[in-house]
Design a protein around this motif. Sequence first.
Motif, PDB file in Angstrom:
ATOM      1  N   UNK A  37       0.823  -1.198   0.000  1.00 15.62           N
ATOM      2  CA  UNK A  37       0.000   0.000   0.000  1.00 15.62           C
ATOM      3  C   UNK A  37       0.864   1.258   0.000  1.00 15.62           C
ATOM      4  N   UNK A  38       0.239   2.385  -0.381  1.00 12.42           N
ATOM      5  CA  UNK A  38       0.803   3.719  -0.202  1.00 12.42           C
ATOM      6  C   UNK A  38      -0.224   4.521   0.577  1.00 12.42           C
ATOM      7  N   UNK A  39       0.238   5.275   1.575  1.00 14.32           N
ATOM      8  CA  UNK A  39      -0.686   6.000   2.443  1.00 14.32           C
ATOM      9  C   UNK A  39      -0.125   7.385   2.748  1.00 14.32           C
ATOM     10  N   UNK A  40      -0.952   8.405   2.501  1.00 15.25           N
ATOM     11  CA  UNK A  40      -0.620   9.767   2.887  1.00 15.25           C
ATOM     12  C   UNK A  40      -1.612  10.206   3.959  1.00 15.25           C
ATOM     13  N   UNK A  41      -1.521  11.465   4.369  1.00 17.47           N
ATOM     14  CA  UNK A  41      -2.443  11.962   5.385  1.00 17.47           C
ATOM     15  C   UNK A  41      -3.873  12.025   4.871  1.00 17.47           C
ATOM     16  N   UNK A  84      -5.178  -3.629 -10.520  1.00 17.91           N
ATOM     17  CA  UNK A  84      -6.347  -3.570  -9.641  1.00 17.91           C
ATOM     18  C   UNK A  84      -5.873  -3.103  -8.273  1.00 17.91           C
ATOM     19  N   UNK A  85      -6.573  -2.144  -7.730  1.00 17.38           N
ATOM     20  CA  UNK A  85      -6.243  -1.632  -6.410  1.00 17.38           C
ATOM     21  C   UNK A  85      -7.515  -1.080  -5.772  1.00 17.38           C
ATOM     22  N   UNK A  86      -7.473  -0.919  -4.461  1.00 16.76           N
ATOM     23  CA  UNK A  86      -8.563  -0.232  -3.773  1.00 16.76           C
ATOM     24  C   UNK A  86      -8.009   1.041  -3.175  1.00 16.76           C
ATOM     25  N   UNK A  87      -8.896   1.978  -2.920  1.00 18.37           N
ATOM     26  CA  UNK A  87      -8.423   3.220  -2.333  1.00 18.37           C
ATOM     27  C   UNK A  87      -9.434   3.748  -1.326  1.00 18.37           C
ATOM     28  N   UNK A  88      -8.939   4.575  -0.433  1.00 17.48           N
ATOM     29  CA  UNK A  88      -9.758   5.320   0.509  1.00 17.48           C
ATOM     30  C   UNK A  88      -9.207   6.735   0.552  1.00 17.48           C
ATOM     31  N   UNK A  89     -10.098   7.718   0.603  1.00 15.10           N
ATOM     32  CA  UNK A  89      -9.627   9.089   0.737  1.00 15.10           C
ATOM     33  C   UNK A  89     -10.611   9.898   1.563  1.00 15.10           C
ATOM     34  N   UNK A  90     -10.088  10.903   2.231  1.00 13.07           N
ATOM     35  CA  UNK A  90     -10.930  11.781   3.019  1.00 13.07           C
ATOM     36  C   UNK A  90     -11.748  12.679   2.103  1.00 13.07           C
ATOM     37  N   UNK A  91     -12.794  13.278   2.660  1.00 13.18           N
ATOM     38  CA  UNK A  91     -13.616  14.204   1.891  1.00 13.18           C
ATOM     39  C   UNK A  91     -12.758  15.349   1.371  1.00 13.18           C
ATOM     40  N   UNK A  92     -13.136  15.853   0.213  1.00 16.18           N
ATOM     41  CA  UNK A  92     -12.382  16.946  -0.377  1.00 16.18           C
ATOM     42  C   UNK A  92     -12.192  16.725  -1.859  1.00 16.18           C
ATOM     43  N   UNK A  93     -11.014  17.051  -2.339  1.00 14.33           N
ATOM     44  CA  UNK A  93     -10.723  16.940  -3.761  1.00 14.33           C
ATOM     45  C   UNK A  93     -10.586  15.473  -4.174  1.00 14.33           C
TER      46      UNK A  93
END
Length: 257
Positions: A37-41, A84-93
């Motif tokens: 995985x790669x993870x940012x804030x 193929x990958x999954x992602x999660x992101x916070x609200x915003x852009x």
Amino acid sequence: MGMRIRHLWAGLALTLGACAYAPPPAPVSEPVASATECRSAAAMIAFDFDGASASSCAITGARNFTVLVTPEHAPPINPSPWYAFRYESKAGAPISVTLRYLVGRHRYAPKLYAGSGWSEVPIVLHDDGAAATMQLPPGKATVSAQELVTTADHHADLRRWRNAAGARLLTLGQSHDGRPIEAVRLGHADAPRLVILLGRQHPPEVTGAIAMQAFVDELVAILGREPALGVDTQFVIVPLLNPDGVARGHWRANRGA
């Protein structure tokens, strides 16, 4: 370290000018890249599910990532660049993901699944055709080169056909990873004519798998209406011939070739 792993990491460093690595534990606010995985804030992408590609990634911004798409073995290989990958992101852009191909060019338009059906994601193709960038909506979703048809989906098909036709399930062998290679026999085992249907020899051939599913559904219905057909002809159906390749997100091969 195996040839493919060396090939993958070296290619990521050369192609991106950045290194996806497994650092010591860091605060959540710090960018983290690992083998899965790669993870940012603000967001993360991961390759930790059945059908995910064995890709590596680089963090190029809080909501920007690059995925290096590589084959399971060194060329020559059929240019079917699966990802193929999954992602999660916070609200915003939206988050921006660039697919960069170490071998071959962009081929499959990305499909997105956020829990209510698959949709195609627009891309911007780079001039050389060896990279493509997409913008993904915030939230949680899965992105893949074709809609995912997994090992569990194939197992469910086999059991549905068995139950509908009163048929027998067969285990033909095991893959290198120990996964069963299963089949269902429709019709009488002593029928003089034998038809064998094989699917997913090559993992990215998802459209063929969907067509085969519809064909066998109809075949089961016909045998229900015309049971005499099963006396003359038996059908052995293997919907998932390459379970390791499908589970590992390979382009073409199983684990042995």
